[in-house]
Design an enzyme around this catalytic site. Sequence first.
Site, PDB file in Angstrom:
ATOM      1  N   CYS A 135       0.847  -1.197   0.000  1.00 45.00           N
ATOM      2  CA  CYS A 135       0.000   0.000   0.000  1.00 45.00           C
ATOM      3  C   CYS A 135       0.881   1.246   0.000  1.00 45.00           C
ATOM      4  O   CYS A 135       0.774   2.112  -0.868  1.00 45.00           O
ATOM      5  CB  CYS A 135      -0.897  -0.042   1.238  1.00 45.00           C
ATOM      6  SG  CYS A 135      -1.637   1.532   1.658  1.00 45.00           S
ATOM      7  N   GLU A 207      -4.423  -4.138  -4.174  1.00 49.23           N
ATOM      8  CA  GLU A 207      -4.234  -2.756  -4.648  1.00 49.23           C
ATOM      9  C   GLU A 207      -4.795  -2.599  -6.062  1.00 49.23           C
ATOM     10  O   GLU A 207      -5.502  -1.643  -6.357  1.00 49.23           O
ATOM     11  CB  GLU A 207      -2.741  -2.385  -4.642  1.00 49.23           C
ATOM     12  CG  GLU A 207      -2.185  -2.018  -3.282  1.00 49.23           C
ATOM     13  CD  GLU A 207      -2.814  -0.758  -2.691  1.00 49.23           C
ATOM     14  OE1 GLU A 207      -3.174   0.161  -3.441  1.00 49.23           O
ATOM     15  OE2 GLU A 207      -2.953  -0.713  -1.466  1.00 49.23           O
TER      16      GLU A 207
END
Length: 219
Positions: A135, A207
Amino acid sequence: MKTTQRLYEAAHPIWEQCHAHPFVRGIGDGSLDLEKFQWFLLQDYLYLFDYARVFAYGVVKARDPELMRTFSANVDAILGGEMKVHRAYMARLGITEEQVFAVQPALSNLSYTHYMLSCAAAGGPAEIIAAILSCSWSYAEIGQRLAAIPGAADHPFYGEWIRSYAGEDYQKTNDALVELMDQLAEGCTEAEYRRLEEIFVNCSRYELGFWEMAWTLER
Ligand SMILES: Cc1ncc(CN)c(N)n1
């Protein structure tokens, strides 16, 4: 080879798909539909609370006081730093925090945060950093790449988003997490490394799914 280099190489094909995603490209060339960005912003604001909770697990699980302070500083950096940019966009778009909390998290969002939280609950500091690193790191790279596009960082709407992730504060915080991953993985066995890689690659897949969620306005 450093642990983080191995992790980076393992997730690289997925990260390239993130860079090539129409949502990310749309931020870079300023063509992204406002409705899609707004949906992303709402979902990401919710996401960041759980992301901060993953770091909070680190405060609970760290035995070393310095490591405890590092996790705690990251909780602060998210709630008081990264989310400031979200709140500034929310103000520009006339969205209140109450309105965000009335939004249901999309399943791609919920699955991602629950995966990170379960890794944090089951693991120790190394697993926690592996869960948050794709992230933090992928956004640092996306910010840098978008900022390198001539004029992108000066865009009247998306420029602020690009500048925040390409900016020194975000980059430094991310660099420290990359370094911490290497420290925490020092001396780990191949089996322990494999678990870190599994978490890092899965979070990278999430993601990519998050960009797709925003692009398709997944409800
Ligand atoms: C889904 C997601 N991934 C990463 C980041 C960057 N911290 C973020 N804000 N949101």
